[in-house]
Write an enzyme that holds these catalytic residues in place. Structure first.
Site, PDB file in Angstrom:
ATOM      1  N   TYR A 176      -0.284   8.497  -2.753  1.00  0.00           N
ATOM      2  CA  TYR A 176      -0.145   8.188  -4.177  1.00  0.00           C
ATOM      3  C   TYR A 176      -1.319   8.777  -4.976  1.00  0.00           C
ATOM      4  O   TYR A 176      -1.204   8.996  -6.168  1.00  0.00           O
ATOM      5  CB  TYR A 176      -0.171   6.670  -4.401  1.00  0.00           C
ATOM      6  CG  TYR A 176       1.115   5.924  -4.084  1.00  0.00           C
ATOM      7  CD1 TYR A 176       2.146   6.480  -3.325  1.00  0.00           C
ATOM      8  CD2 TYR A 176       1.284   4.625  -4.567  1.00  0.00           C
ATOM      9  CE1 TYR A 176       3.292   5.755  -3.045  1.00  0.00           C
ATOM     10  CE2 TYR A 176       2.441   3.895  -4.295  1.00  0.00           C
ATOM     11  CZ  TYR A 176       3.437   4.466  -3.534  1.00  0.00           C
ATOM     12  OH  TYR A 176       4.579   3.741  -3.267  1.00  0.00           O
TER      13      TYR A 176
ATOM     14  N   CYS B 209      -3.759  -0.858  -2.264  1.00  0.00           N
ATOM     15  CA  CYS B 209      -3.975   0.535  -2.679  1.00  0.00           C
ATOM     16  C   CYS B 209      -4.764   0.587  -3.995  1.00  0.00           C
ATOM     17  O   CYS B 209      -4.349   0.008  -4.998  1.00  0.00           O
ATOM     18  CB  CYS B 209      -2.610   1.189  -2.859  1.00  0.00           C
ATOM     19  SG  CYS B 209      -2.680   2.899  -3.352  1.00  0.00           S
TER      20      CYS B 209
ATOM     21  N   GLU C  25      -6.536   9.728   8.067  1.00  0.00           N
ATOM     22  CA  GLU C  25      -5.153   9.699   8.582  1.00  0.00           C
ATOM     23  C   GLU C  25      -5.044  10.441   9.913  1.00  0.00           C
ATOM     24  O   GLU C  25      -4.245  10.094  10.763  1.00  0.00           O
ATOM     25  CB  GLU C  25      -4.193  10.359   7.583  1.00  0.00           C
ATOM     26  CG  GLU C  25      -3.996   9.592   6.297  1.00  0.00           C
ATOM     27  CD  GLU C  25      -2.822   8.638   6.333  1.00  0.00           C
ATOM     28  OE1 GLU C  25      -1.885   8.872   7.110  1.00  0.00           O
ATOM     29  OE2 GLU C  25      -2.854   7.647   5.583  1.00  0.00           O
TER      30      GLU C  25
ATOM     31  N   CYS D 151     -11.041   3.188  -2.115  1.00  0.00           N
ATOM     32  CA  CYS D 151      -9.837   3.720  -1.470  1.00  0.00           C
ATOM     33  C   CYS D 151      -9.662   2.985  -0.152  1.00  0.00           C
ATOM     34  O   CYS D 151     -10.646   2.732   0.564  1.00  0.00           O
ATOM     35  CB  CYS D 151     -10.013   5.223  -1.224  1.00  0.00           C
ATOM     36  SG  CYS D 151      -8.648   5.943  -0.290  1.00  0.00           S
TER      37      CYS D 151
ATOM     38  N   ASP E 198       0.854  -1.188   0.000  1.00  0.00           N
ATOM     39  CA  ASP E 198       0.000   0.000   0.000  1.00  0.00           C
ATOM     40  C   ASP E 198       0.889   1.237   0.000  1.00  0.00           C
ATOM     41  O   ASP E 198       2.073   1.170   0.328  1.00  0.00           O
ATOM     42  CB  ASP E 198      -0.914   0.012   1.238  1.00  0.00           C
ATOM     43  CG  ASP E 198      -1.875   1.200   1.202  1.00  0.00           C
ATOM     44  OD1 ASP E 198      -2.518   1.406   0.157  1.00  0.00           O
ATOM     45  OD2 ASP E 198      -1.950   1.953   2.181  1.00  0.00           O
ATOM     46  N   SER E 199       0.287   2.356  -0.351  1.00  0.00           N
ATOM     47  CA  SER E 199       1.025   3.611  -0.325  1.00  0.00           C
ATOM     48  C   SER E 199       1.366   4.032   1.104  1.00  0.00           C
ATOM     49  O   SER E 199       2.254   4.855   1.307  1.00  0.00           O
ATOM     50  CB  SER E 199       0.193   4.704  -0.997  1.00  0.00           C
ATOM     51  OG  SER E 199      -1.071   4.796  -0.361  1.00  0.00           O
TER      52      SER E 199
ATOM     53  N   HIS F 271      -8.762   3.869   2.669  1.00  0.00           N
ATOM     54  CA  HIS F 271      -9.152   4.556   3.904  1.00  0.00           C
ATOM     55  C   HIS F 271     -10.664   4.580   4.157  1.00  0.00           C
ATOM     56  O   HIS F 271     -11.091   4.791   5.275  1.00  0.00           O
ATOM     57  CB  HIS F 271      -8.649   6.005   3.864  1.00  0.00           C
ATOM     58  CG  HIS F 271      -7.169   6.131   3.947  1.00  0.00           C
ATOM     59  ND1 HIS F 271      -6.310   5.526   3.064  1.00  0.00           N
ATOM     60  CD2 HIS F 271      -6.386   6.803   4.825  1.00  0.00           C
ATOM     61  CE1 HIS F 271      -5.063   5.822   3.395  1.00  0.00           C
ATOM     62  NE2 HIS F 271      -5.089   6.601   4.457  1.00  0.00           N
TER      63      HIS F 271
ATOM     64  N   SER G 212      -5.137   3.195  -5.856  1.00  0.00           N
ATOM     65  CA  SER G 212      -4.424   4.012  -6.844  1.00  0.00           C
ATOM     66  C   SER G 212      -3.377   3.158  -7.573  1.00  0.00           C
ATOM     67  O   SER G 212      -3.177   3.301  -8.786  1.00  0.00           O
ATOM     68  CB  SER G 212      -3.771   5.216  -6.158  1.00  0.00           C
ATOM     69  OG  SER G 212      -4.732   5.936  -5.417  1.00  0.00           O
TER      70      SER G 212
HETATM   71  N1  DGL Z   1      -4.021   3.898  -0.578  1.00  0.00           N
HETATM   72  C1  DGL Z   1      -4.596   4.932  -1.409  1.00  0.00           C
HETATM   73  C2  DGL Z   1      -5.739   4.341  -2.255  1.00  0.00           C
HETATM   74  O1  DGL Z   1      -6.373   3.377  -1.887  1.00  0.00           O
HETATM   75  C3  DGL Z   1      -5.075   6.104  -0.578  1.00  0.00           C
HETATM   76  C4  DGL Z   1      -3.956   6.924   0.008  1.00  0.00           C
HETATM   77  C5  DGL Z   1      -3.072   7.553  -1.053  1.00  0.00           C
HETATM   78  O2  DGL Z   1      -3.515   8.490  -1.732  1.00  0.00           O
HETATM   79  O3  DGL Z   1      -1.945   7.098  -1.191  1.00  0.00           O
HETATM   80  O4  DGL Z   1      -5.997   4.855  -3.310  1.00  0.00           O
END
Ligand code: DGL
Length: 250
Positions: free
Chosen positions: A39, A70, A150, A180, A7-8, A182, A72
């Site tokens: 990301y 992630c 966050e 996403c 993950d990012s 989060h 993204s």
């Molecule tokens: N993990 C990213 C996603 O699911 C969210 C956080 C980021 O922007 O890195 O897209």
């Protein structure tokens, strides 16, 4: 089976939570690129480059499968990761779309996809949904939810006004894809906003079903060994993991 989860940052722990709850892996090695998160505001080439660098990290571990928690990354880097990995690489987008099909939602009912700017502008969810015949798709970047989560804000005025900001001009959808890492943490709030009959698709739960159907992931491991790594401040990741996953998991 030993899985790598990439993950990012810390958000992918929501996916890990589902993987642990369903006891499908004996071991999980988690890598969060906390030094370079987010990301979701970066462009395709940067996300691909960072993802390939993460693959280098996983060379230190003998993983059987890589899960990109992630969205993204899942939106942009899956082909490149697959080309360069010697094990299967599974993103969260396809499983999310397949999960939606399991609900009895008609092809003309409204589907709302929310995610980062990168995920939404990739058009990947939209394309896969259209291929499945869904006709009424609205995709909306809701990036503010990432820093809010966050910050550990799961209720209150800041979250409520962000939800209103993004959704006040939207007609109630039949389903929302939480595109996403989060967003599962604020799923209740999103569900309540529209009303509780709206189906919410959670990447973690969706990928568990996908793995059970497509891979040899039906083991019932009593315990999943979890190792946590981060490109910056690993203690922060570990503390969040304790909070989100419970003390016994780390
Ligand atoms: N993990 C990213 C996603 O699911 C969210 C956080 C980021 O922007 O890195 O897209």
């Amino acid at each position: 089976m030993k899985a790598g989860v990439f993950d990012s940052g810390i958000g992918g722990l929501t996916v890990v939570k589902s993987l642990i709850r369903h006891k499908i892996f004996e071991e999980i090695v988690y890598f969060g690129d906390t030094a370079r998160v987010p990301y979701g505001i970066k462009d395709k080439n940067t996300i691909i480059r960072y993802s390939l660098e993460a693959l280098e990290f996983f060379k230190n571990f003998d993983i059987d499968i890589l899960i990109t928690a992630c969205n993204s990354v899942s939106a942009y880097a899956i082909p490149e990761l697959r080309e360069n990995a010697s094990y299967p690489v599974v993103g969260v987008i396809e499983p999310g779309v397949i999960a939606l099909e399991r609900y009895d939602i008609k092809k003309d009912e409204k589907i709302l996809i929310i995610g980062t700017k990168a995920t939404i502008s990739s058009g990947k969810y939209q394309r896969l949904l259209k291929e499945k015949g869904y006709k009424n798709i609205l995709a909306k970047p809701t990036g503010l939810f990432v820093p809010i989560v966050e910050e550990g804000i799961f209720e209150g005025a800041v979250l409520d006004s962000s939800i209103t900001h993004y959704f006040n001009d939207i007609e109630k959808p039949s389903a929302v894809i939480l595109g996403c890492t989060h967003f599962p943490l604020i799923a209740d709030k999103i569900g309540n906003y529209f009303d509780n009959n709206t189906f919410l698709i959670h990447s973690g739960e969706a990928i568990v079903e996908y793995l059970q159907e497509n891979f040899d992931c039906n083991g019932n491991f009593n315990e999943t060994k979890l190792s946590l790594f981060a490109s910056e401040n690993p203690d922060y990741l570990k503390n969040v993991a304790k909070k989100w996953l419970g003390k016994n998991c780390v």
